[in-house]
Design a protein around this motif. Structure first.
Motif, short mmCIF file in Angstrom:
data_model
loop_
_atom_site.label_atom_id
_atom_site.label_comp_id
_atom_site.label_asym_id
_atom_site.label_seq_id
_atom_site.Cartn_x
_atom_site.Cartn_y
_atom_site.Cartn_z
N MET A 1 52.34 49.45 38.81
CA MET A 1 51.95 50.77 39.21
C MET A 1 50.53 51.08 38.74
N LEU A 2 50.19 50.56 37.56
CA LEU A 2 48.87 50.83 37.02
C LEU A 2 47.77 50.04 37.70
N THR A 3 48.08 48.84 38.14
CA THR A 3 47.04 48.00 38.72
C THR A 3 47.09 47.92 40.25
N ALA A 4 48.07 48.57 40.87
CA ALA A 4 48.15 48.57 42.34
C ALA A 4 46.87 49.10 42.98
N PRO A 5 46.24 50.16 42.45
CA PRO A 5 44.98 50.62 43.05
C PRO A 5 43.87 49.57 42.99
N GLN A 6 43.86 48.77 41.94
CA GLN A 6 42.86 47.69 41.85
C GLN A 6 43.11 46.63 42.91
N LEU A 7 44.36 46.31 43.12
CA LEU A 7 44.71 45.34 44.17
C LEU A 7 44.31 45.88 45.53
N GLU A 8 44.59 47.14 45.76
CA GLU A 8 44.22 47.77 47.03
C GLU A 8 42.71 47.75 47.24
N SER A 9 41.96 48.04 46.20
CA SER A 9 40.49 48.01 46.29
C SER A 9 39.97 46.61 46.57
N ALA A 10 40.63 45.62 46.01
CA ALA A 10 40.21 44.24 46.23
C ALA A 10 40.51 43.77 47.64
N LEU A 11 41.59 44.27 48.23
CA LEU A 11 41.99 43.84 49.57
C LEU A 11 41.31 44.63 50.69
N SER A 12 40.88 45.84 50.41
CA SER A 12 40.31 46.71 51.45
C SER A 12 39.13 46.08 52.21
N PRO A 13 38.18 45.43 51.53
CA PRO A 13 37.05 44.86 52.27
C PRO A 13 37.47 43.82 53.32
N ALA A 14 38.57 43.14 53.09
CA ALA A 14 39.02 42.13 54.05
C ALA A 14 39.45 42.77 55.37
N ALA A 15 39.90 44.02 55.31
CA ALA A 15 40.36 44.69 56.54
C ALA A 15 39.19 45.06 57.44
N VAL A 16 38.02 45.24 56.88
CA VAL A 16 36.86 45.62 57.69
C VAL A 16 35.84 44.50 57.81
N GLY A 17 36.05 43.43 57.09
CA GLY A 17 35.11 42.31 57.09
C GLY A 17 35.44 41.27 58.14
N THR A 18 34.89 40.11 57.94
CA THR A 18 35.08 39.02 58.89
C THR A 18 35.87 37.87 58.28
N ALA A 19 36.70 38.18 57.31
CA ALA A 19 37.50 37.14 56.65
C ALA A 19 38.46 36.51 57.66
N GLN A 20 38.65 35.21 57.51
CA GLN A 20 39.61 34.52 58.35
C GLN A 20 40.95 34.38 57.64
N ALA A 21 40.90 34.49 56.30
CA ALA A 21 42.12 34.39 55.50
C ALA A 21 41.92 35.12 54.19
N VAL A 22 43.03 35.57 53.63
CA VAL A 22 43.03 36.23 52.33
C VAL A 22 44.14 35.59 51.50
N VAL A 23 43.78 35.14 50.31
CA VAL A 23 44.75 34.57 49.38
C VAL A 23 44.87 35.52 48.21
N VAL A 24 46.07 36.03 47.98
CA VAL A 24 46.34 36.90 46.83
C VAL A 24 47.06 36.06 45.79
N ASP A 25 46.40 35.83 44.67
CA ASP A 25 46.95 34.99 43.61
C ASP A 25 47.60 35.87 42.55
N LEU A 26 48.92 35.82 42.49
CA LEU A 26 49.68 36.60 41.52
C LEU A 26 50.11 35.78 40.31
N SER A 27 49.44 34.65 40.07
CA SER A 27 49.82 33.75 38.99
C SER A 27 49.80 34.41 37.62
#
Length: 90
Positions: A1-27
């Protein structure tokens, strides 16, 4: 709950950018709550259909909740970053 906004901020640019893939590493994640899972589902919905989103979930604390709620049916899970990277570059 505390870090979900950070994850959202990290993923947001991919929605408007030209990324072909996004890897979310939860290790390094020790606990995955519904807030984090919600961010992942929202990112999946926001990304263009051509953008492949994959998740590295190598422990029961991350992979189990993703499988239980059905997110693993929407977004591919991988045990290692190398496997995820190989899947998005293939």
């Amino acid at each position: 709950m505390l870090t979900a906004p950070q994850l959202e901020s990290a993923l947001s640019p991919a929605a408007v950018g030209t990324a072909q893939a996004v890897v979310v590493d939860l290790s390094a994640v020790d606990f995955l709550a519904s807030a984090g899972m919600g961010v992942l589902v929202a990112a999946h919905a926001d990304l263009a259909p051509a953008v492949k989103l994959v998740i590295v979930a190598d422990s029961p604390t991350t992979s189990r909740p993703l499988k239980l709620v059905g997110i693993a049916d929407l977004i591919e899970l991988f045990a290692t970053r190398d496997e995820a990277l190989a899947a998005v570059t293939a």
